[in-house]
Scaffold this motif. Sequence first.
Motif, mmCIF file in Angstrom:
data_model
loop_
_atom_site.group_PDB
_atom_site.id
_atom_site.type_symbol
_atom_site.label_atom_id
_atom_site.label_comp_id
_atom_site.label_asym_id
_atom_site.label_seq_id
_atom_site.Cartn_x
_atom_site.Cartn_y
_atom_site.Cartn_z
ATOM 1 N N ARG A 30 -97.175 -78.120 33.924
ATOM 2 C CA ARG A 30 -97.222 -79.379 34.666
ATOM 3 C C ARG A 30 -98.222 -80.355 34.058
ATOM 4 O O ARG A 30 -98.478 -81.417 34.633
ATOM 5 C CB ARG A 30 -97.562 -79.130 36.129
ATOM 6 N N SER A 31 -98.765 -80.023 32.917
ATOM 7 C CA SER A 31 -99.758 -80.854 32.255
ATOM 8 C C SER A 31 -99.181 -81.496 31.007
ATOM 9 O O SER A 31 -98.174 -81.047 30.464
ATOM 10 C CB SER A 31 -100.974 -80.014 31.860
ATOM 11 N N CYS A 32 -99.842 -82.558 30.549
ATOM 12 C CA CYS A 32 -99.504 -83.116 29.248
ATOM 13 C C CYS A 32 -99.905 -82.126 28.159
ATOM 14 O O CYS A 32 -100.986 -81.526 28.210
ATOM 15 C CB CYS A 32 -100.223 -84.440 29.016
ATOM 16 N N MET A 33 -99.040 -81.979 27.174
ATOM 17 C CA MET A 33 -99.294 -81.138 26.021
ATOM 18 C C MET A 33 -98.960 -81.939 24.772
ATOM 19 O O MET A 33 -98.022 -82.737 24.778
ATOM 20 C CB MET A 33 -98.441 -79.873 26.042
ATOM 21 N N GLY A 34 -99.705 -81.703 23.725
ATOM 22 C CA GLY A 34 -99.443 -82.433 22.503
ATOM 23 C C GLY A 34 -99.827 -81.672 21.257
ATOM 24 O O GLY A 34 -100.664 -80.765 21.293
ATOM 25 N N TRP A 35 -99.174 -82.038 20.169
ATOM 26 C CA TRP A 35 -99.532 -81.566 18.841
ATOM 27 C C TRP A 35 -100.092 -82.744 18.057
ATOM 28 O O TRP A 35 -99.475 -83.809 17.999
ATOM 29 C CB TRP A 35 -98.334 -80.989 18.095
ATOM 30 N N ALA A 46 -101.310 -88.204 16.554
ATOM 31 C CA ALA A 46 -100.320 -87.508 17.369
ATOM 32 C C ALA A 46 -99.053 -87.270 16.571
ATOM 33 O O ALA A 46 -98.557 -88.158 15.886
ATOM 34 C CB ALA A 46 -100.006 -88.317 18.622
ATOM 35 N N VAL A 47 -98.537 -86.074 16.675
ATOM 36 C CA VAL A 47 -97.269 -85.705 16.060
ATOM 37 C C VAL A 47 -96.158 -85.700 17.100
ATOM 38 O O VAL A 47 -95.089 -86.276 16.898
ATOM 39 C CB VAL A 47 -97.365 -84.328 15.379
ATOM 40 N N ALA A 48 -96.411 -85.033 18.215
ATOM 41 C CA ALA A 48 -95.439 -84.939 19.294
ATOM 42 C C ALA A 48 -96.155 -84.607 20.584
ATOM 43 O O ALA A 48 -97.155 -83.883 20.578
ATOM 44 C CB ALA A 48 -94.380 -83.878 18.989
ATOM 45 N N THR A 49 -95.653 -85.127 21.690
ATOM 46 C CA THR A 49 -96.196 -84.809 23.005
ATOM 47 C C THR A 49 -95.051 -84.502 23.953
ATOM 48 O O THR A 49 -93.908 -84.908 23.732
ATOM 49 C CB THR A 49 -97.044 -85.951 23.591
ATOM 50 N N ILE A 50 -95.382 -83.806 25.036
ATOM 51 C CA ILE A 50 -94.373 -83.475 26.036
ATOM 52 C C ILE A 50 -94.991 -83.438 27.423
ATOM 53 O O ILE A 50 -96.077 -82.890 27.617
ATOM 54 C CB ILE A 50 -93.681 -82.131 25.711
ATOM 55 N N TYR A 51 -94.296 -84.050 28.371
ATOM 56 C CA TYR A 51 -94.605 -83.891 29.781
ATOM 57 C C TYR A 51 -93.509 -82.993 30.337
ATOM 58 O O TYR A 51 -92.364 -83.425 30.533
ATOM 59 C CB TYR A 51 -94.653 -85.226 30.514
ATOM 60 N N GLY A 52 -93.852 -81.742 30.571
ATOM 61 C CA GLY A 52 -92.878 -80.711 30.875
ATOM 62 C C GLY A 52 -91.988 -80.942 32.073
ATOM 63 O O GLY A 52 -90.776 -80.716 31.976
ATOM 64 N N PRO A 53 -92.536 -81.364 33.230
ATOM 65 C CA PRO A 53 -91.684 -81.492 34.417
ATOM 66 C C PRO A 53 -90.471 -82.400 34.226
ATOM 67 O O PRO A 53 -89.422 -82.158 34.832
ATOM 68 C CB PRO A 53 -92.649 -82.055 35.461
ATOM 69 N N LEU A 54 -90.614 -83.432 33.402
ATOM 70 C CA LEU A 54 -89.509 -84.341 33.135
ATOM 71 C C LEU A 54 -88.951 -84.175 31.723
ATOM 72 O O LEU A 54 -88.005 -84.861 31.348
ATOM 73 C CB LEU A 54 -89.956 -85.790 33.345
ATOM 74 N N TYR A 110 -94.892 -90.247 30.424
ATOM 75 C CA TYR A 110 -94.958 -89.654 29.113
ATOM 76 C C TYR A 110 -96.405 -89.250 28.877
ATOM 77 O O TYR A 110 -97.277 -89.499 29.716
ATOM 78 C CB TYR A 110 -94.477 -90.636 28.044
ATOM 79 N N CYS A 111 -96.676 -88.641 27.751
ATOM 80 C CA CYS A 111 -98.024 -88.219 27.426
ATOM 81 C C CYS A 111 -98.554 -89.037 26.271
ATOM 82 O O CYS A 111 -97.863 -89.270 25.275
ATOM 83 C CB CYS A 111 -98.057 -86.728 27.096
ATOM 84 N N SER A 112 -99.791 -89.450 26.402
ATOM 85 C CA SER A 112 -100.409 -90.384 25.483
ATOM 86 C C SER A 112 -100.443 -89.870 24.054
ATOM 87 O O SER A 112 -100.568 -88.667 23.807
ATOM 88 C CB SER A 112 -101.828 -90.697 25.950
ATOM 89 N N VAL A 113 -100.353 -90.805 23.113
ATOM 90 C CA VAL A 113 -100.490 -90.472 21.700
ATOM 91 C C VAL A 113 -101.944 -90.511 21.265
ATOM 92 O O VAL A 113 -102.252 -90.132 20.130
ATOM 93 C CB VAL A 113 -99.657 -91.416 20.808
ATOM 94 N N SER A 114 -102.825 -90.966 22.146
ATOM 95 C CA SER A 114 -104.248 -91.007 21.839
ATOM 96 C C SER A 114 -104.889 -89.658 22.120
ATOM 97 O O SER A 114 -104.574 -89.005 23.117
ATOM 98 C CB SER A 114 -104.949 -92.094 22.659
#
Length: 131
Positions: A30-35, A46-54, A110-114
């Motif tokens: 349920r959290s923002c995750m990113g690579w 930032a390479v890629a991010t994901i907000y899992g619930p959506l 969405y999840c931030s690229v910062s």
Amino acid sequence: QVQLVESGGGSVRAGGSLRLSCAASRYTGRSCMGWFRQAPGKEREAVATIYGPLVNTYYADSVKDRFTISQDNAKNTLYLEMNSLTPEDTGMYYCATDFGSLRARTSTNYCSVSKNGYGYWGQGTQVTVSS
């Protein structure tokens, strides 16, 4: 508090593939995750991010259509599938999460690229792509 451990990096020739994993010590679905990645002498990006619930994902233009970010929530693991690798993909790859806060969540879910707002980071895994 959560710990993140990346794995799966290595050396590969241009055109090859790698799958990176990020194991989390807590549920982060349920959290923002990113690579993010960082090449020597360059800023972490930032390479890629994901907000899992959506399943809202972001990809940097340089990796779009080549990389795929995904989660296995049952295993508390984040993945980055990397295909058609080029030498420009070389760098240290880091997993990050805003677990326990909303700092990385954007107004559109969405999840931030910062890198600001991601409070937890793994130690990184090196990816080296030779020509």
